[in-house]
Design a protein around this motif. Sequence first.
Motif, mmCIF file in Angstrom:
data_model
loop_
_atom_site.group_PDB
_atom_site.id
_atom_site.type_symbol
_atom_site.label_atom_id
_atom_site.label_comp_id
_atom_site.label_asym_id
_atom_site.label_seq_id
_atom_site.Cartn_x
_atom_site.Cartn_y
_atom_site.Cartn_z
ATOM 1 N N ASP A 24 0.866 -1.137 0.103
ATOM 2 C CA ASP A 24 -0.150 0.117 -0.110
ATOM 3 C C ASP A 24 0.841 1.294 0.171
ATOM 4 N N LYS A 25 0.181 2.452 -0.086
ATOM 5 C CA LYS A 25 0.826 3.559 -0.069
ATOM 6 C C LYS A 25 0.983 4.189 1.202
ATOM 7 N N THR A 26 0.116 3.990 2.150
ATOM 8 C CA THR A 26 -0.042 4.243 3.569
ATOM 9 C C THR A 26 0.116 3.099 4.471
ATOM 10 N N HIS A 27 0.948 3.090 5.530
ATOM 11 C CA HIS A 27 0.839 2.124 6.475
ATOM 12 C C HIS A 27 0.843 2.610 7.840
ATOM 13 N N TYR A 28 0.095 1.947 8.876
ATOM 14 C CA TYR A 28 0.109 2.499 10.397
ATOM 15 C C TYR A 28 0.730 1.101 11.133
ATOM 16 N N ILE A 58 7.903 9.187 7.225
ATOM 17 C CA ILE A 58 7.438 8.508 8.566
ATOM 18 C C ILE A 58 7.309 9.533 9.469
ATOM 19 N N THR A 59 6.217 9.570 10.393
ATOM 20 C CA THR A 59 5.753 10.414 11.287
ATOM 21 C C THR A 59 5.103 9.699 12.457
ATOM 22 N N ASN A 68 12.366 11.511 6.504
ATOM 23 C CA ASN A 68 12.126 11.193 4.999
ATOM 24 C C ASN A 68 12.999 10.131 4.613
ATOM 25 N N LEU A 69 12.547 8.884 4.016
ATOM 26 C CA LEU A 69 13.538 8.292 3.638
ATOM 27 C C LEU A 69 13.713 8.275 2.221
#
Length: 199
Positions: A24-28, A58-59, A68-69
Motif C-alpha cells: 500500500d501507499k500508507t501504513h500504520y 515516517i511520522t 524522510n527515507l
Amino acid sequence: MNLFNSIITIWLFLISQICFAQYDKTHYLPPTYSEITTINASYIILTTLEENPFDVAITNASGTYNQNLIGLSKTNPIKITLPKGDTDGIFTKSEGKTNNALKTEGFILTADKYFFTSQIHVVPNQAAVIASKGGTAGLGTEFYSGHLYSAGGSPNVRAHFISVIASEDNTTVTFDNSNIKWEGKPNKFDVTLNKGESY
C-alpha cells in the motif's frame, strides 16, 4: 483433472489478493509492548516491487518523530534503526503507558507509490515482528485479535497485548470481550483517538 486445475487457480488467485493486502501507499504501525524493561533494538524495514526509486515519509501523531527515507526501490530496500526511548515504537511496563492514548508511540508511513513495511523489536531472549496490513486493507470497523495462551513461565513476565492506531480524528474504539481481563479496565470500554494516536 479440470476441477483440480480450477481449484488450484482459484486458490492461487485468493492467496495473491491476501499477499497484496500488505502492499500500500500508507501504513500504520501501532506500538508494541514488552513486559521486560530492556529493549535491545527496534527497526523498520521497507521494501517494494517498484523499479524506480521513491521517498517514504515516517511520522508519529505528535510530530516529534519525522523522517524522510530517500530512494526506496526494488533493488534498494531500506532498514532504519529507531532511537531508543519515546519514539521507538515499543514501550515497557515500567514506562506506565498501558491504557493511555499515546501520541509518540506508533508510526504512519506514506509515499506516492506502493511499498511493504514491517517493524522488528529485539528484547532479551526474543523478538517481535509486526507486518503492516496496509492503509487500505487494514481499515475497517470490526476486528478480532487472536492470542496464544501462555501457561508456562513466570506470571509476571507473560504479556499479551493489543494495540490500535487511529487513521482519522475522533475515532472511537470499543474493546469488548467478556473472556479477557483488561488491565485496570472493565470487560467493555471505549477509547477516543485522533489520527495517529495509538492505544
